[in-house]
Design a protein around this motif. Sequence first.
Motif, short mmCIF file in Angstrom:
data_model
loop_
_atom_site.label_atom_id
_atom_site.label_comp_id
_atom_site.label_asym_id
_atom_site.label_seq_id
_atom_site.Cartn_x
_atom_site.Cartn_y
_atom_site.Cartn_z
N VAL A 102 -15.31 -6.50 -4.14
CA VAL A 102 -15.44 -6.17 -2.92
C VAL A 102 -15.21 -4.52 -2.69
CG1 VAL A 102 -14.88 -6.52 -0.43
CG2 VAL A 102 -15.08 -8.52 -1.96
N SER A 103 -14.20 -3.91 -3.24
CA SER A 103 -14.35 -2.65 -3.20
C SER A 103 -15.20 -1.87 -3.53
CB SER A 103 -12.72 -2.11 -3.85
OG SER A 103 -12.55 -0.92 -4.05
N TRP A 106 -18.36 -2.57 -1.31
CA TRP A 106 -17.98 -2.02 0.21
C TRP A 106 -17.26 -1.02 0.48
CZ3 TRP A 106 -20.86 -4.60 3.85
CH2 TRP A 106 -21.53 -5.84 3.68
N GLY A 107 -16.51 -0.57 -0.54
CA GLY A 107 -15.72 0.51 -0.55
C GLY A 107 -16.01 2.02 0.04
N GLY A 108 -17.12 2.15 -0.14
CA GLY A 108 -17.90 3.52 0.42
C GLY A 108 -18.31 3.40 1.94
N CYS A 113 -11.34 -0.61 4.74
CA CYS A 113 -10.38 -0.15 4.15
C CYS A 113 -10.16 -0.70 2.86
CB CYS A 113 -9.38 -0.23 5.16
SG CYS A 113 -7.52 0.59 4.56
N LEU A 114 -10.42 -0.31 1.84
CA LEU A 114 -10.37 -0.88 0.56
C LEU A 114 -9.84 0.35 -0.63
CD1 LEU A 114 -13.54 -2.82 0.71
CD2 LEU A 114 -11.39 -3.92 0.55
N PRO A 115 -8.76 0.88 -0.35
CA PRO A 115 -8.32 2.11 -1.11
C PRO A 115 -8.13 1.76 -2.54
CG PRO A 115 -6.60 1.57 0.54
CD PRO A 115 -7.72 0.74 0.69
#
Length: 133
Positions: A102-103, A106-108, A113-115
Amino acid sequence: MDAVVMFDLWWELGAFKEGVQAYVDAGRPFWQAGQVAAYYESRGMFAEALVEWRHLVDSYFEMGERLFPFIDNPQEVFLVGAWLASTDPARAITYLTEYARVSEQWGGCPGFCLPYGDEARKILDRLSKGGSL
């Protein structure tokens, strides 16, 4: 009065022990599990906190993978996965694999919030090599 409502009332009053009992009486609704887990952590009750964090994260997974990016605190999936890496590697791999996926997807995007994507992949790499943390 409904146990779910009682939880909110006790929590607002700072009567946390009573709030936890109302949470248990209500069947441990997942949407309150994070508050209970954080309370346990603040009291140094880490084993109890882990039980509640796992309950929350397992509830996320039961709802389905497609909802994962939209949950309120996805970093909990990473944190519980990292926490379990040395004691329950199979569950840790499940959590961290999903977090990393998922990071990456969708991280960008703004608002997500997927740091910890890189950290999740590093832990997965160590676990896949049979390493411990």
